[in-house]
Scaffold this active site. Structure first.
Site, short mmCIF file in Angstrom:
data_model
loop_
_atom_site.label_atom_id
_atom_site.label_comp_id
_atom_site.label_asym_id
_atom_site.label_seq_id
_atom_site.Cartn_x
_atom_site.Cartn_y
_atom_site.Cartn_z
N GLN A 22 58.95 34.63 46.74
CA GLN A 22 57.75 35.09 47.47
C GLN A 22 56.49 34.82 46.63
OE1 GLN A 22 57.88 38.69 49.98
NE2 GLN A 22 56.48 39.57 48.48
N SER A 24 18.32 31.20 35.68
CA SER A 24 18.70 32.27 34.78
C SER A 24 17.90 33.52 35.14
CB SER A 24 18.38 31.85 33.34
OG SER A 24 18.16 32.99 32.53
N ASN A 58 20.40 25.58 35.64
CA ASN A 58 21.75 25.41 35.09
C ASN A 58 22.68 24.66 36.05
OD1 ASN A 58 21.01 26.95 32.84
ND2 ASN A 58 21.53 28.86 33.89
N TYR A 83 68.12 31.68 48.20
CA TYR A 83 66.84 32.41 48.20
C TYR A 83 66.91 33.61 47.26
CZ TYR A 83 62.79 35.12 49.59
OH TYR A 83 61.62 35.83 49.56
N LYS A 140 14.95 27.95 33.04
CA LYS A 140 16.30 27.36 33.11
C LYS A 140 16.67 26.83 34.48
CE LYS A 140 19.21 27.37 30.45
NZ LYS A 140 20.16 28.35 29.93
N ASN A 159 64.50 33.31 55.53
CA ASN A 159 64.55 32.37 54.41
C ASN A 159 64.24 30.93 54.82
OD1 ASN A 159 65.26 34.65 53.09
ND2 ASN A 159 67.39 34.06 52.68
N LYS A 188 53.48 31.84 47.05
CA LYS A 188 52.37 31.71 48.01
C LYS A 188 50.98 31.80 47.42
CE LYS A 188 55.39 33.26 51.45
NZ LYS A 188 56.39 33.26 50.34
N THR A 219 32.68 5.85 23.03
CA THR A 219 34.03 6.22 22.58
C THR A 219 33.80 7.22 21.45
OG1 THR A 219 34.19 4.50 20.89
CG2 THR A 219 34.95 3.90 23.10
N HIS A 220 34.65 8.22 21.36
CA HIS A 220 34.45 9.32 20.39
C HIS A 220 33.10 10.00 20.61
CE1 HIS A 220 37.75 7.35 18.07
NE2 HIS A 220 37.13 6.25 18.46
N SER A 225 54.38 41.25 51.47
CA SER A 225 53.58 40.05 51.20
C SER A 225 52.52 39.83 52.28
CB SER A 225 54.48 38.81 51.10
OG SER A 225 55.32 38.73 52.24
N1 ARG Z 1 58.24 37.37 52.51
C1 ARG Z 1 59.36 36.60 52.10
C2 ARG Z 1 58.88 35.47 51.19
O1 ARG Z 1 57.76 35.16 51.27
C3 ARG Z 1 60.05 36.01 53.28
C4 ARG Z 1 61.50 35.76 53.04
C5 ARG Z 1 62.19 37.02 52.81
N2 ARG Z 1 63.59 36.91 52.86
C6 ARG Z 1 64.37 37.92 52.50
N3 ARG Z 1 65.63 37.72 52.61
N4 ARG Z 1 63.91 39.04 52.01
O2 ARG Z 1 59.62 34.91 50.45
#
Ligand code: ARG
Length: 475
Positions: free
Chosen positions: A321, A276, A284, A316, A282, A109, A324, A154-155, A22
């Site tokens: 993950q 444009s 825009n 967890y 134009k 975690n 994010k 309205t409408h 990640s």
């Molecule tokens: N990169 C993981 C996440 O964003 C961090 C937590 C990972 N924990 C694990 N037990 N693999 O969720």
């Protein structure tokens, strides 16, 4: 060798590394991750879990790592999977094996749950400030347009005239509720999960409250399983963000319509429009269109997160993950939209005459003719029917109500007298809506006064909470 490589007999498949890592996106959490680690290591020393000397070495090392990451000098690798293990690896490179003591009594975690909360706290402050700026731009337009009358719809059919200031203030109150929702969510975001460990807590005699206080949390999550599994605060944020996007999108749609030749009610400043490549004439309203369009991804991020969480057993799971990218994307998308919106609204040219012209050339004063007859004791339902006839007559004759002579009016009702012309003028029609919250000028002025108080309160909220999160690291 991986930080967790001890029980493995061969390296991970390269595709697995690439697929599960990640670091590509969670490096956004670096400064928050290190903030959390600084508080954690201080606590470990205070609780005599590691020595003061080791803690000092680790803290110093973490600050160097923070600087290197900020300066783009640190190498963040997929081999080290995520920001947590990358930071730990960089720390060990910096200070040697003692860096390996940092992770005592902690799991990724609870660490990642902490980082997400720290990140969101920061985002909430910025978004509140940006929303306030947008509100203030709308408020300024409202104040400048306390005698600008345009058709209310309205409408999407002309209904009754309203002040443009009234229309602007409607959005001020929408964004006010959006801000209040973000502010209310603070108390749920601002709880520390650290100390929950992987899922069950930890056998080390740590002090969760100490860490929470160091990081200026309002308290700690009460249950370790919940602490590491809970992403409610992400869902809540994405939901609040979706509503903000929907509100922005409605305003965008109005700006797009109003700036068309058909409406010609406003002109957006050149600085906020694009041209444009083919049609030289134009101009825009791309910003408004794109903000409207990006509502799709913001709402999509909400649905994505809800779907990811659905059916996940405690505690967890790697699925999490996926929390994010959607959250980061939503924060960035909103920041971009809001930052553009305030100056775009502020510099918008309001074509007062065109708006007035539109009101003068419609039947949006018909209700007032009916209300006038009611004032003469005609039951509203009968008055409605009479005015319907008058309007039909006008349409056939290609006239508006104010074009009719008194005798023409009187063919429909003998109750109509010479004072009707004052009653039906656009300004009179607007000012007749003198109920609290109505479009009469003094009622819009009341809204403006109310907004000023709300802005002050928001300023205070932002200042107080910005202070609350300006902790550590910078030293
Ligand atoms: N990169 C993981 C996440 O964003 C961090 C937590 C990972 N924990 C694990 N037990 N693999 O969720």
């Amino acid at each position: 060798m991986k930080l967790w490589g001890g029980r493995f007999t061969k390296p991970t498949n390269e595709l697995v590394d690439e697929y599960t890592a990640s670091i590509r996106f969670d490096q956004k959490l670096a400064q928050f991750d290190i903030q959390g680690s600084l508080a954690h290591v201080e606590m470990l020393a205070k609780c005599n879990i590691i020595s003061d000397e080791d803690a000092a070495t680790i803290s110093k090392g973490l600050k160097v790592v923070a600087q290197k990451i900020n300066a783009g000098e640190a190498e963040l690798t997929e081999d080290n999977e995520d920001i947590h293990m990358n930071v730990e690896k960089l720390l060990i490179d910096e200070v040697g094996p003692v860096g390996g003591k940092l992770h005592t009594g902690r799991s990724r975690n609870d660490q990642v749950a902490l980082d997400m909360r720290l990140y969101l706290r920061d985002a909430l402050i910025t978004l509140n400030q940006l929303l306030l700026n947008v509100q203030q731009s709308l408020y300024t337009q409202a104040k400048d347009n306390l005698d600008t009358v345009l058709p209310g719809y309205t409408h999407l059919q002309r209904a009754q005239p309203v002040l443009f200031g009234h229309h602007m203030m409607a959005y001020v109150f929408m964004f006010q509720r959006d801000m209040e929702r973000l502010q209310d969510s603070w108390k749920r975001v601002n709880q520390s999960p650290l100390g929950a460990g992987a899922l069950a807590g930890t056998s080390f005699p740590i002090d969760r409250h100490f860490v929470a206080e160091k990081l200026n949390f309002d308290g700690i999550c009460d249950n370790s399983l919940d602490a590491v599994s809970d992403r409610d605060f992400v869902v809540e944020f994405l939901s609040n963000a979706s509503l903000i996007s929907v509100h922005l999108s409605r305003l965008c749609e109005e700006l797009v319509q109003w700036s068309s030749a058909e409406f010609n009610f406003v002109e957006l400043d050149d600085a906020f429009c694009t041209g444009s490549s083919m049609m030289p004439q134009k101009k825009n309203p791309d910003v408004a269109e794109l903000v409207r369009g990006k509502t799709g991804r913001v709402v999509g991020n909400l649905i994505g997160m809800l779907t990811t969480l659905k059916g996940l057993p405690l505690a967890y799971n790697k699925d999490m993950q996926e929390d994010k990218e959607g959250m980061f994307d939503t924060v960035e998308t909103l920041k971009g939209a809001l930052a553009l919106f305030a100056p775009m609204i502020e510099t918008m040219d309001v074509k007062k005459e065109n708006m007035y012209e539109a009101v003068a050339k419609d039947y949006s004063n018909a209700t007032d003719l009916a209300d006038y007859l009611v004032g003469k004791d005609l039951p509203f339902r009968e008055a409605h029917a009479v005015v319907g006839q008058v309007v039909l007559h006008c349409i056939n004759e290609n006239k508006y109500l104010l074009d009719l002579k008194l005798e023409e009016f009187q063919e429909f009702s003998s109750l109509i007298e010479g004072d009707i012309y004052d009653v039906l003028s656009p300004k009179a029609v607007v000012n007749a809506r003198n109920v609290a919250g109505g479009t009469a000028r003094n009622r819009v002025e009341e809204q403006i006064e109310k907004a000023e108080k709300l802005f002050e309160a928001s300023d205070e909220w932002i200042e107080k909470h910005a202070k609350q999160i300006s902790v550590l690291i910078a030293e």
